[in-house]
Design an enzyme around this catalytic site. Structure first.
Site, PDB file in Angstrom:
ATOM      1  N   HIS B 153      -3.936  35.030  46.863  1.00 32.92           N
ATOM      2  CA  HIS B 153      -4.705  33.787  46.976  1.00 32.92           C
ATOM      3  C   HIS B 153      -3.768  32.591  47.146  1.00 32.92           C
ATOM      4  O   HIS B 153      -2.905  32.355  46.308  1.00 32.92           O
ATOM      5  CB  HIS B 153      -5.561  33.598  45.710  1.00 32.92           C
ATOM      6  CG  HIS B 153      -6.445  32.387  45.770  1.00 32.92           C
ATOM      7  ND1 HIS B 153      -6.500  31.453  44.747  1.00 32.92           N
ATOM      8  CD2 HIS B 153      -7.302  31.954  46.725  1.00 32.92           C
ATOM      9  CE1 HIS B 153      -7.366  30.501  45.072  1.00 32.92           C
ATOM     10  NE2 HIS B 153      -7.869  30.784  46.259  1.00 32.92           N
ATOM     11  N   HIS B 177     -12.194  26.554  52.005  1.00 36.66           N
ATOM     12  CA  HIS B 177     -12.781  27.892  52.131  1.00 36.66           C
ATOM     13  C   HIS B 177     -13.887  27.971  53.178  1.00 36.66           C
ATOM     14  O   HIS B 177     -14.355  29.064  53.497  1.00 36.66           O
ATOM     15  CB  HIS B 177     -13.323  28.352  50.772  1.00 36.66           C
ATOM     16  CG  HIS B 177     -12.252  28.506  49.728  1.00 36.66           C
ATOM     17  ND1 HIS B 177     -11.901  27.484  48.879  1.00 36.66           N
ATOM     18  CD2 HIS B 177     -11.442  29.542  49.410  1.00 36.66           C
ATOM     19  CE1 HIS B 177     -10.920  27.878  48.073  1.00 36.66           C
ATOM     20  NE2 HIS B 177     -10.615  29.129  48.370  1.00 36.66           N
ATOM     21  N   ARG B 252     -24.707  16.783  29.178  1.00 36.36           N
ATOM     22  CA  ARG B 252     -24.878  16.301  27.817  1.00 36.36           C
ATOM     23  C   ARG B 252     -26.376  16.077  27.617  1.00 36.36           C
ATOM     24  O   ARG B 252     -26.910  15.017  27.960  1.00 36.36           O
ATOM     25  CB  ARG B 252     -24.081  15.010  27.603  1.00 36.36           C
ATOM     26  CG  ARG B 252     -23.783  14.662  26.140  1.00 36.36           C
ATOM     27  CD  ARG B 252     -24.980  14.133  25.428  1.00 36.36           C
ATOM     28  NE  ARG B 252     -24.735  13.906  23.999  1.00 36.36           N
ATOM     29  CZ  ARG B 252     -25.282  14.656  23.050  1.00 36.36           C
ATOM     30  NH1 ARG B 252     -26.065  15.674  23.347  1.00 36.36           N
ATOM     31  NH2 ARG B 252     -25.052  14.366  21.765  1.00 36.36           N
ATOM     32  N   CYS B 299     -19.293  10.410  28.501  1.00 38.99           N
ATOM     33  CA  CYS B 299     -19.918  10.545  27.198  1.00 38.99           C
ATOM     34  C   CYS B 299     -19.098   9.752  26.170  1.00 38.99           C
ATOM     35  O   CYS B 299     -17.866   9.757  26.226  1.00 38.99           O
ATOM     36  CB  CYS B 299     -19.957  12.018  26.813  1.00 38.99           C
ATOM     37  SG  CYS B 299     -20.665  12.306  25.190  1.00 38.99           S
ATOM     38  N   TYR B 437     -24.212   6.357  18.507  1.00 37.90           N
ATOM     39  CA  TYR B 437     -23.531   5.624  19.586  1.00 37.90           C
ATOM     40  C   TYR B 437     -23.125   4.215  19.165  1.00 37.90           C
ATOM     41  O   TYR B 437     -23.437   3.224  19.827  1.00 37.90           O
ATOM     42  CB  TYR B 437     -24.401   5.604  20.854  1.00 37.90           C
ATOM     43  CG  TYR B 437     -24.625   6.992  21.419  1.00 37.90           C
ATOM     44  CD1 TYR B 437     -23.539   7.766  21.825  1.00 37.90           C
ATOM     45  CD2 TYR B 437     -25.887   7.543  21.516  1.00 37.90           C
ATOM     46  CE1 TYR B 437     -23.718   9.052  22.324  1.00 37.90           C
ATOM     47  CE2 TYR B 437     -26.075   8.826  22.016  1.00 37.90           C
ATOM     48  CZ  TYR B 437     -24.990   9.570  22.419  1.00 37.90           C
ATOM     49  OH  TYR B 437     -25.170  10.828  22.907  1.00 37.90           O
TER      50      TYR B 437
END
Lengths: 593, 593
Positions: B153, B177, B252, B299, B437
């Site tokens: 490869h 590819h 998430r 996040c 948060y």
């Protein structure tokens, strides 16, 4: 030039000697000048009982400006001007915010009696700055020897900061002194009157020195450079007042202070398809709504001295107080740009707004810089063309008669003595935009620096510092608690939401109390999101760690984007010593009584 | 509910077994579904030579959704669905972005021949993830044993990341590819076809599990939590692509993925004096201009695992890849608010815009949150109600059919499966706005935390991380240079202007090259000031330090407000492990050949 003021009747020759001034004449002339918009009277209004017996002596003409330079050690004057004429019923009011002295027509028919107390020069006064040499201060033209009073001062040794200079800026800061009994106490210590003699020396030197007409500054300032004048206040004073009095506000001049005649002043707004707009000071004040903001201004080099300790950098060795917070009033830049022709067509190509000052170097190049159009034109950008600072005309050191105030942005963009605004597709090509006021990697040296590789500093990063205690202070172990104070601010209108304080070098942290106003005073209302232009003062009172002999006290602030200050200086070191915003650290010793 | 889709003719029972599918029928049905806006075809368009012989098998009905859960170790499947029916001339096209399988009417008059190769389950395929066990991959329904090919490869061992799963997302990432000879090479390794059998197990379990209809995810993701599904991609893959393919984009989810019928979908916009506005997906697509931005989403817990190493925090143990960059298209929230009645009157009291998802917990409470009105309504805020991600319909894991994209702001405010918008004078009262948060001081523990003391996280601080080399990597000393790669981003539209990289633990620093596009591709144009929503990829190739046996590699970014990352984690540690943005550090060993 100053012809308009001369027409009021004050030539230099006429004003040179004036022991026989008519108080009435002076008052009348002052009022004439006040109408020209140059005489701030905040203090005047705040103390009517004093004002009623005061004459404001003032002038705006270049010839009548007096230059005062304060030596770098903060303890001696090179050129002192008293020029204060006193007599029965004539008291010089607080005029330090202009530092200008007007003398009247010697041929006036009304005379004023001279004081019967001895007359001292400022040189003499400034020799008395310690308990050993005596502690002298001046107040409204009187000279006072307060040596004996120092031990009795409720505010403690802080009174020594005023030694050798004027009390007025300190009393403006600590309004508790605005009481008759304080004046009665002070009057007991009067030893003389100030002398006008240094004034003559100053005038003789003027023609040789472009800085000779720079205004007087208070000796408490820590001078980093005399010409151009750059100075900052002592930290313990700065942190005591939410609004920084202009006298104590750091001065960062790139060139000498231009003398601007407010009557003939013109602001030129250029670059629009319809041609230039020329605005007088009167136009600005009457044609546009007045807008007021409280905004902190910080020099990009604030705290450079800490970088200098890591490795030498180029630039003035600022401590932690090249920052201040003031109430600025004026017109919105946005409104002026709209009046000049900003609209959808201009928006297609306009990307920057250039500012040029009236301060020019020997080649005639003005100080200049620019800001992005979105900041300039946004309603939420709050960019002002300010003509007032803390409710008075902008003082000459801060840009009289008009300066830009770009809140949330490095001080370098808030051009003083504004003469020209140009809207453009390009950034300013000035040295200060293209070569200075940029940040680089710690690995970049003068050999490989490419100014084009970094953007001009606009918004500043989050910042905080400890104003009390001072580095090296000694604390008595008998104190059960320790109080730490400071300021915190962030650029871009980002509000400081927390300050963490450590007493053990960063191992543990406590959260400080934040204030948006003076202690015991109503706090300023919360700003809209993204428009928190003003700093916060903060304070932490915590138990004194019982065993420690030395404390490393640290502060670090967090803004509402949750950006934080970096831990240490070396990884943000840069060759110009800009953007020094690592944790601030002071070490104090704890001793037995 | 899914009645509209059922009307297309695909009941579950009808679809259960379909060895004799009509390719023509399937094609026709797919086209019907495409018109419903649910079938993205980016890949389809990118590879017409494949598409011409492909049938897209697809469904949106809840009953026809299949659930796939991937075990935490990333190596075994709990519930595998193959459900792929193959035959001569019928090739399953790349449909992983929906992870849905449609089976056809068993009574169809046209039949399709079964493959003559053996049929394997996904369980079987996923056992082959190493050179020892063999390296198997799937591609368009075929199973390939590529063990022998690994050494050949051109991209080296990276091919092993696809082991045990599908090749498609990797080929989407590495477009090299997309060539016929690559397919020819692959075809030599074909060993079988995928089996439909696990499908039945999955359906049997469905009624017991609210997560049973969650979409399939690629096994390369590193799963932090299965229910709700939270996973992030391997760093070395994330950093290879300027635009993150949705398959590799961190997931998430706070709750299970709701199955939303795009035909009956309604977005309700409420709180306006004139009443609520109800918009269909068609309304959104036709009544408002389409707007596209490239924006990074992160996040709040990205890099939490580094905080966990300092002291345990609460939350999913995210590595450095709970961040991704995508091209989002949809309508501006601003336009929808204006259509709903936003104007000067509403502006007087409106301060926040609430978002509610269609994902609901067992009590019926939807995921919800809010952003400040100035971000929501500003032309420069660029807040989108997005219905496309990277040019395709938003995938179900990312909020199909409509999600909010609040660029420059923590991911938590970009509500997925958007059902309701409410304009309000107050912040959202939801748990995620008021209690989660938020950032706290390192000295704050669960006993003394006061959620009200901290603002809800909106804009995020400056961030960067090293994606290559990996921590613990071994480098051969015969390499003369070392290449370090990573990403950098800052919140609030602040553009990253510099990334410093150290190879010696922070003693010296070098400046990395920044990229706003893929290597060799045209770079994205510079964003307007304050609107730099997308990350930068960066790379530094530097001489390998000659003597070192171990290198501590560090990166730190600077944004155009000159905010920087803090040096270390402990002083920003907080009980929820949020906002982990200290310098990123990896250690690598240098060995002799």
């Amino acid at each position: 030039m100053p012809s308009d003021l001369h027409s009021v009747g004050l030539s230099r020759r006429q004003a040179d000697y004036g022991a026989d001034i008519s108080a009435m004449l002076l008052l009348r002339r002052c009022h004439s000048l006040t109408r020209l918009g140059h005489v701030g009277t905040q203090r005047y209004r705040a103390a009517p009982s004093l004002a009623s017996r005061a004459v404001r002596l003032c002038s705006s003409s270049r010839d009548d400006q007096r230059s005062y330079q304060h030596a770098n050690n903060g303890a001696s004057w090179k050129h002192i001007v008293a020029g204060l004429l006193t007599g029965t019923g004539v008291v010089l009011t607080y005029g330090l915010h202009h530092h200008e002295v007007e003398r009247a027509d010697a041929g006036s028919s009304t005379t004023v009696e001279s004081s019967r107390l001895p007359v001292f020069s400022h040189d003499e006064v400034t020799k008395h700055r310690s308990l050993e040499d005596g502690v002298w201060v001046t107040f409204k033209g009187g000279v006072y020897d307060i040596t004996e009073f120092v031990a009795m001062h409720p505010g403690g040794n802080k009174i020594l900061l005023a030694a050798g200079g004027a009390l007025e800026p300190f009393w403006a800061l600590y309004a508790v002194h605005d009481q008759d009994h304080v004046l009665e106490i002070l009057s007991q210590y009067k030893v003389g009157e100030l002398s006008p003699e240094d004034l003559k020396k100053q005038e003789d030197a003027k023609s040789l020195d472009p800085y000779s007409s720079d205004p007087e500054r208070h000796p408490v300032l820590r001078v980093k450079c005399k010409k151009p004048f750059n100075a900052e206040p002592p930290p313990e004073i700065l942190g005591d007042s939410y609004i920084t009095p202009h006298v104590l506000f750091f001065k960062r001049n790139h060139l000498s202070v231009p003398q601007v005649d407010p009557a003939s002043y013109r602001l030129n707004v250029e670059g629009f398809p319809g041609g230039a707009l020329s605005l007088s000071l009167e136009d600005l004040k009457t044609r546009f709504p007045k807008h007021t903001i409280i905004a902190t201004m910080q020099c990009a080099g604030n705290r450079r001295s800490e970088m200098n300790k890591v490795k030498r950098v180029n630039g003035l060795n600022w401590g932690i107080t090249a920052i201040g917070n003031a109430k600025w009033s004026g017109v919105r830049l946005r409104d002026v740009l709209l009046a000049a022709g900003f609209g959808p067509e201009v928006a297609k190509w306009a990307r920057h707004v250039h500012f040029e000052g009236l301060d020019k170097d020997v080649t005639g190049t003005a100080y200049g810089t620019s800001i992005p159009i979105n900041k300039a034109i946004s309603e939420e950008g709050d960019v002002l063309l300010a003509y007032e600072m803390n409710g008075e005309d902008i003082p000459s050191d801060h840009g009289f008669p008009v300066r830009v105030v770009v809140p949330g942005v490095v001080g370098a963009r808030s051009v003083k003595w504004l003469g020209r605004i140009v809207i453009s597709a390009e950034e300013s090509s000035s040295h200060w935009q293209q070569h200075d006021y940029k940040g680089f990697s710690p690995g970049t040296d003068w050999k490989k620096v490419d100014p084009k590789s970094a953007p001009a500093i606009q918004e500043l990063p989050v910042q905080s510092a400890i104003t009390v205690p001072a580095d090296g202070a000694v604390i008595d172990r008998s104190n059960e608690t320790l109080t730490v104070k400071g300021y915190a601010w962030s650029g871009g209108g980002r509000e400081v939401v927390r300050v963490d304080v450590s007493l053990d070098g960063g191992k543990t942290w406590q959260v400080a109390q934040l204030r948006s106003g003076d202690e015991g005073q109503p706090t300023e209302p919360s700003p809209p999101p993204g428009r928190a232009w003003a700093w916060k003062l903060w304070e932490l009172t915590a138990p004194l760690p019982p065993e420690a002999e030395e404390l490393e006290i640290i502060c670090k602030a967090v803004d509402n984007s949750y950006n934080v200050q970096p831990d240490t200086i070396p990884p943000i070191w840069n060759l110009r010593g800009l953007l020094s915003n690592a944790w601030h650290r002071v070490k104090v010793k704890v001793t037995e009584d």
